[in-house]
Design a protein around this motif. Sequence first.
Motif, PDB file in Angstrom:
ATOM      1  N   GLU A  64      19.171  -7.810   0.136  1.00  0.00           N
ATOM      2  CA  GLU A  64      18.937  -8.051  -1.286  1.00  0.00           C
ATOM      3  C   GLU A  64      17.976  -7.018  -1.869  1.00  0.00           C
ATOM      4  N   THR A  65      17.982  -6.914  -3.196  1.00  0.00           N
ATOM      5  CA  THR A  65      17.014  -6.118  -3.932  1.00  0.00           C
ATOM      6  C   THR A  65      15.655  -6.809  -3.841  1.00  0.00           C
ATOM      7  N   THR A  66      14.581  -6.021  -3.710  1.00  0.00           N
ATOM      8  CA  THR A  66      13.250  -6.633  -3.627  1.00  0.00           C
ATOM      9  C   THR A  66      12.920  -7.359  -4.933  1.00  0.00           C
ATOM     10  N   ALA A  67      12.361  -8.535  -4.809  1.00  0.00           N
ATOM     11  CA  ALA A  67      11.968  -9.333  -5.974  1.00  0.00           C
ATOM     12  C   ALA A  67      10.461  -9.282  -6.197  1.00  0.00           C
ATOM     13  N   SER A  68       9.721  -8.749  -5.239  1.00  0.00           N
ATOM     14  CA  SER A  68       8.258  -8.697  -5.308  1.00  0.00           C
ATOM     15  C   SER A  68       7.801  -7.247  -5.191  1.00  0.00           C
ATOM     16  N   PRO A  69       6.600  -6.944  -5.680  1.00  0.00           N
ATOM     17  CA  PRO A  69       6.038  -5.615  -5.450  1.00  0.00           C
ATOM     18  C   PRO A  69       5.815  -5.387  -3.949  1.00  0.00           C
ATOM     19  N   PHE A  70       5.741  -4.108  -3.561  1.00  0.00           N
ATOM     20  CA  PHE A  70       5.406  -3.793  -2.171  1.00  0.00           C
ATOM     21  C   PHE A  70       4.364  -2.688  -2.164  1.00  0.00           C
ATOM     22  N   THR A  71       3.593  -2.647  -1.079  1.00  0.00           N
ATOM     23  CA  THR A  71       2.476  -1.715  -0.955  1.00  0.00           C
ATOM     24  C   THR A  71       2.692  -0.799   0.235  1.00  0.00           C
ATOM     25  N   ILE A  72       2.527   0.492  -0.011  1.00  0.00           N
ATOM     26  CA  ILE A  72       2.580   1.501   1.053  1.00  0.00           C
ATOM     27  C   ILE A  72       1.148   1.967   1.304  1.00  0.00           C
ATOM     28  N   THR A  73       0.749   1.991   2.577  1.00  0.00           N
ATOM     29  CA  THR A  73      -0.582   2.460   2.954  1.00  0.00           C
ATOM     30  C   THR A  73      -0.433   3.651   3.889  1.00  0.00           C
ATOM     31  N   VAL A  74      -1.132   4.736   3.567  1.00  0.00           N
ATOM     32  CA  VAL A  74      -1.123   5.950   4.389  1.00  0.00           C
ATOM     33  C   VAL A  74      -2.509   6.095   4.998  1.00  0.00           C
ATOM     34  N   VAL A  75      -2.572   6.136   6.343  1.00  0.00           N
ATOM     35  CA  VAL A  75      -3.815   6.371   7.075  1.00  0.00           C
ATOM     36  C   VAL A  75      -3.722   7.782   7.638  1.00  0.00           C
ATOM     37  N   LEU A  76      -4.729   8.602   7.344  1.00  0.00           N
ATOM     38  CA  LEU A  76      -4.711  10.005   7.760  1.00  0.00           C
ATOM     39  C   LEU A  76      -5.467  10.205   9.067  1.00  0.00           C
ATOM     40  N   PRO A  77      -5.016  11.189   9.858  1.00  0.00           N
ATOM     41  CA  PRO A  77      -5.723  11.471  11.110  1.00  0.00           C
ATOM     42  C   PRO A  77      -7.087  12.125  10.837  1.00  0.00           C
ATOM     43  N   LYS A  78      -7.958  12.122  11.827  1.00  0.00           N
ATOM     44  CA  LYS A  78      -9.266  12.773  11.716  1.00  0.00           C
ATOM     45  C   LYS A  78      -9.057  14.256  11.431  1.00  0.00           C
ATOM     46  N   GLY A  79      -9.919  14.779  10.552  1.00  0.00           N
ATOM     47  CA  GLY A  79      -9.829  16.196  10.203  1.00  0.00           C
ATOM     48  C   GLY A  79      -8.935  16.461   8.999  1.00  0.00           C
ATOM     49  N   VAL A  80      -8.401  15.396   8.394  1.00  0.00           N
ATOM     50  CA  VAL A  80      -7.513  15.524   7.235  1.00  0.00           C
ATOM     51  C   VAL A  80      -8.033  14.608   6.131  1.00  0.00           C
ATOM     52  N   THR A  81      -8.063  15.118   4.897  1.00  0.00           N
ATOM     53  CA  THR A  81      -8.563  14.347   3.760  1.00  0.00           C
ATOM     54  C   THR A  81      -7.530  14.355   2.637  1.00  0.00           C
ATOM     55  N   ALA A  82      -7.333  13.211   2.014  1.00  0.00           N
ATOM     56  CA  ALA A  82      -6.407  13.100   0.888  1.00  0.00           C
ATOM     57  C   ALA A  82      -6.934  13.904  -0.291  1.00  0.00           C
ATOM     58  N   GLN A  83      -6.033  14.593  -0.983  1.00  0.00           N
ATOM     59  CA  GLN A  83      -6.378  15.409  -2.150  1.00  0.00           C
ATOM     60  C   GLN A  83      -5.371  15.125  -3.260  1.00  0.00           C
TER      61      GLN A  83
ATOM     62  N   ASP B  41     -12.731   6.807   1.177  1.00  0.00           N
ATOM     63  CA  ASP B  41     -13.228   7.734   2.194  1.00  0.00           C
ATOM     64  C   ASP B  41     -12.333   8.950   2.388  1.00  0.00           C
ATOM     65  N   GLY B  42     -11.249   9.032   1.626  1.00  0.00           N
ATOM     66  CA  GLY B  42     -10.331  10.163   1.752  1.00  0.00           C
ATOM     67  C   GLY B  42      -9.385  10.060   2.921  1.00  0.00           C
ATOM     68  N   HIS B  43      -9.450   8.958   3.672  1.00  0.00           N
ATOM     69  CA  HIS B  43      -8.597   8.824   4.856  1.00  0.00           C
ATOM     70  C   HIS B  43      -7.563   7.715   4.739  1.00  0.00           C
ATOM     71  N   VAL B  44      -7.644   6.907   3.668  1.00  0.00           N
ATOM     72  CA  VAL B  44      -6.669   5.838   3.450  1.00  0.00           C
ATOM     73  C   VAL B  44      -6.260   5.858   1.979  1.00  0.00           C
ATOM     74  N   VAL B  45      -4.946   5.926   1.743  1.00  0.00           N
ATOM     75  CA  VAL B  45      -4.411   5.907   0.386  1.00  0.00           C
ATOM     76  C   VAL B  45      -3.430   4.747   0.294  1.00  0.00           C
ATOM     77  N   ARG B  46      -3.551   3.982  -0.795  1.00  0.00           N
ATOM     78  CA  ARG B  46      -2.676   2.819  -0.999  1.00  0.00           C
ATOM     79  C   ARG B  46      -1.899   2.998  -2.301  1.00  0.00           C
ATOM     80  N   CYS B  47      -0.579   2.754  -2.237  1.00  0.00           N
ATOM     81  CA  CYS B  47       0.311   2.877  -3.386  1.00  0.00           C
ATOM     82  C   CYS B  47       1.102   1.582  -3.533  1.00  0.00           C
ATOM     83  N   THR B  48       1.206   1.088  -4.768  1.00  0.00           N
ATOM     84  CA  THR B  48       1.955  -0.138  -5.014  1.00  0.00           C
ATOM     85  C   THR B  48       3.173   0.180  -5.867  1.00  0.00           C
ATOM     86  N   PHE B  49       4.314  -0.323  -5.435  1.00  0.00           N
ATOM     87  CA  PHE B  49       5.573  -0.151  -6.146  1.00  0.00           C
ATOM     88  C   PHE B  49       6.012  -1.507  -6.683  1.00  0.00           C
TER      89      PHE B  49
END
Length: 172
Positions: free
Chosen positions: A73-92, A105-113
């Motif tokens: 089925e098509t999603t009926a609720s929002p969903f969240t994607i979480t990206v955890v980055l390895p050591k030595g890498v920072t989100a920009q 902290d630059g190491h975890v990014v959360r996106c909601t669709f």
Amino acid sequence: MAVAAGCVVATLTADPSWAVQRPDPRPAAQPAQLSAPARPSNSDLEVVRLDPDPAPPGGTTTVHAFVANLGPETTASPFTITVVLPKGVTAQGPFFPTDCADLGDGHVVRCTFGPGLKEGRSATALVPVLLSPDLQLGTLTGGSVSVFSPDDRNERNNRQSFDIRVVETAAG
């Protein structure tokens, strides 16, 4: 008044047809029903592994957090994607979609669709990252992408790791 026109008999009314009031077959919504969340769908969201392009120390690359709806089925609720980055890498930022947020902290990014991801379709969050200039050449491990939704009926495929290859700077 009835008018005979050949074999057809038509009834004319004084009011135009669009003015005729017909009862609505749907019951009126109660105030509590207007704010009630949708029933969760029967969906299976899956994170697909995509390793970012290689980058040199001090360089940049982009994490593609790719999620597919396996249905049925098509999603009926929002969903969240979480990206955890390895050591030595920072989100920009900037991120895509624009409502993605670094959790501080630059190491975890959360996106909601929002709801509405159809069966067989996908959603992708793009997270640009900066590699530390102190990194050694090789492979960075420890990065991951995960998805959460109340609609998801199969949690076994909701997380995938990814690696980032640290390579020499291309000669220019």
